[in-house]
Enzyme design. Sequence first.
Site, PDB file in Angstrom:
ATOM      1  N   CYS A   2       0.831  -1.122   0.243  1.00  0.00           N
ATOM      2  CA  CYS A   2       0.142  -0.546  -0.458  1.00  0.00           C
ATOM      3  C   CYS A   2       1.004   1.118   0.501  1.00  0.00           C
ATOM      4  O   CYS A   2       1.655   1.536   0.466  1.00  0.00           O
ATOM      5  CB  CYS A   2      -0.888   0.220   1.177  1.00  0.00           C
ATOM      6  SG  CYS A   2      -2.249  -1.554   1.294  1.00  0.00           S
ATOM      7  N   ARG A  51      -4.958   1.870  -1.396  1.00  0.00           N
ATOM      8  CA  ARG A  51      -4.514   0.615  -0.882  1.00  0.00           C
ATOM      9  C   ARG A  51      -4.710  -0.564  -1.647  1.00  0.00           C
ATOM     10  O   ARG A  51      -5.073  -0.745  -2.385  1.00  0.00           O
ATOM     11  CB  ARG A  51      -6.569   0.457  -0.708  1.00  0.00           C
ATOM     12  CG  ARG A  51      -6.482  -1.306   0.600  1.00  0.00           C
ATOM     13  CD  ARG A  51      -7.932  -1.427   0.785  1.00  0.00           C
ATOM     14  NE  ARG A  51      -7.845  -1.992   1.417  1.00  0.00           N
ATOM     15  CZ  ARG A  51      -8.089  -3.728   2.010  1.00  0.00           C
ATOM     16  NH1 ARG A  51     -10.072  -2.761   1.276  1.00  0.00           N
ATOM     17  NH2 ARG A  51      -8.741  -4.213   2.519  1.00  0.00           N
ATOM     18  N   ASN A  77       1.212   0.784   6.049  1.00  0.00           N
ATOM     19  CA  ASN A  77       1.577  -0.043   5.041  1.00  0.00           C
ATOM     20  C   ASN A  77       1.956  -1.200   4.840  1.00  0.00           C
ATOM     21  O   ASN A  77       3.097  -0.927   6.350  1.00  0.00           O
ATOM     22  CB  ASN A  77       2.362   0.240   4.227  1.00  0.00           C
ATOM     23  CG  ASN A  77       3.427  -0.222   3.204  1.00  0.00           C
ATOM     24  OD1 ASN A  77       2.402  -1.413   2.787  1.00  0.00           O
ATOM     25  ND2 ASN A  77       4.079   0.203   2.770  1.00  0.00           N
ATOM     26  N   GLY A  78       1.565  -2.537   5.165  1.00  0.00           N
ATOM     27  CA  GLY A  78       2.561  -3.693   5.595  1.00  0.00           C
ATOM     28  C   GLY A  78       1.924  -5.097   5.771  1.00  0.00           C
ATOM     29  O   GLY A  78       0.765  -4.932   5.240  1.00  0.00           O
ATOM     30  N   ASP A 103      -5.863  -6.518   9.660  1.00  0.00           N
ATOM     31  CA  ASP A 103      -4.745  -6.482  10.778  1.00  0.00           C
ATOM     32  C   ASP A 103      -4.782  -4.909  11.054  1.00  0.00           C
ATOM     33  O   ASP A 103      -3.609  -4.588  12.066  1.00  0.00           O
ATOM     34  CB  ASP A 103      -3.473  -7.060  10.153  1.00  0.00           C
ATOM     35  CG  ASP A 103      -3.165  -6.034   8.590  1.00  0.00           C
ATOM     36  OD1 ASP A 103      -3.715  -5.848   8.617  1.00  0.00           O
ATOM     37  OD2 ASP A 103      -1.912  -6.698   8.323  1.00  0.00           O
TER      38      ASP A 103
END
Length: 304
Positions: A2, A51, A77-78, A103
């Site tokens: 992202c 996204r 991001n991740g 998450d």
Amino acid sequence: MCGIAGIVALTPGTVDAPGLKGMVAALIHRGPDGAGHWTSPDERVAFGHRRLAIIDLDPRASQPMHNEDRTVTIVFNGEIYNHKKLRQELLAAGHRFSTAGADTEALIHGYEQWGIDGLLSRLEGIFSFAIHDSARRMTHLVRDPFGIKPLYVAWADRAGGSALLFASEMRAILAHPEFTSAPAFEFLSAYLTFMAVPAPFTFAQGVFKLPAGHRLELGEGMPAHLIRYYNPLAAAAPPPVSRAAAVAELRAHVARAVDDQMIADVPVGVMLSGGIDSTALLTLASQKHGALDAYTVQFGDDEA
């Protein structure tokens, strides 16, 4: 992959919302599945997100994401590998989740439950994120322990005060109309020697990498505070006592890393470099998860 971007006003004044949209637009290649923008009620903080939907494809998992009363907001991001375990702990503590399995939401409620340092001590994953806490009037920028996910920052002088710009890529910071830069030729020799510009510097003057394993704390009317939250030497375990034990331990670590990378709600493939490393990863992944799509790249002028 992202893309995140944002502006945090540190002196009297408001953020430039149109400027943020330009920053986010520069990251469209990192996130084709949607875009989001948010500005705090006092107009001192603005977050943006592009996204690429990997975990929890539901639109409710889009970002920027908020807690129930919108006092905590995040762009992320991740991937957090242990987010399901964290979610169970947080549910047991009384937190309510609005997504089925994002998450990102585990980060929000984890911050509420444990604070920023308590959250970071529990995370397993690769990440860069920004959290704004309106009740405490604080913003935290965080990069994962080994710097797998990128995060760049720069100071922008604005009419009425200064602001911090942040983004997943330099191009997003350079897209902001109130930020100007020039090539940092003094780092050309370092790049030609090491094939990289040492952190925290970059090829753009005034743009810096947030160092791996660090977080940047920003409070209204306070100087920015860079904090190292992870020390790899302090976290290192004692070495194995024999070669056989070292081989077994390494294999277990690699197998677990491969399993972590397979966490997704979309199909996962493997990019083959032609070397033994990517071949070993494909072998471990296929042994546990079955047949996978695998790809490699050949350029037209390569000899067959």
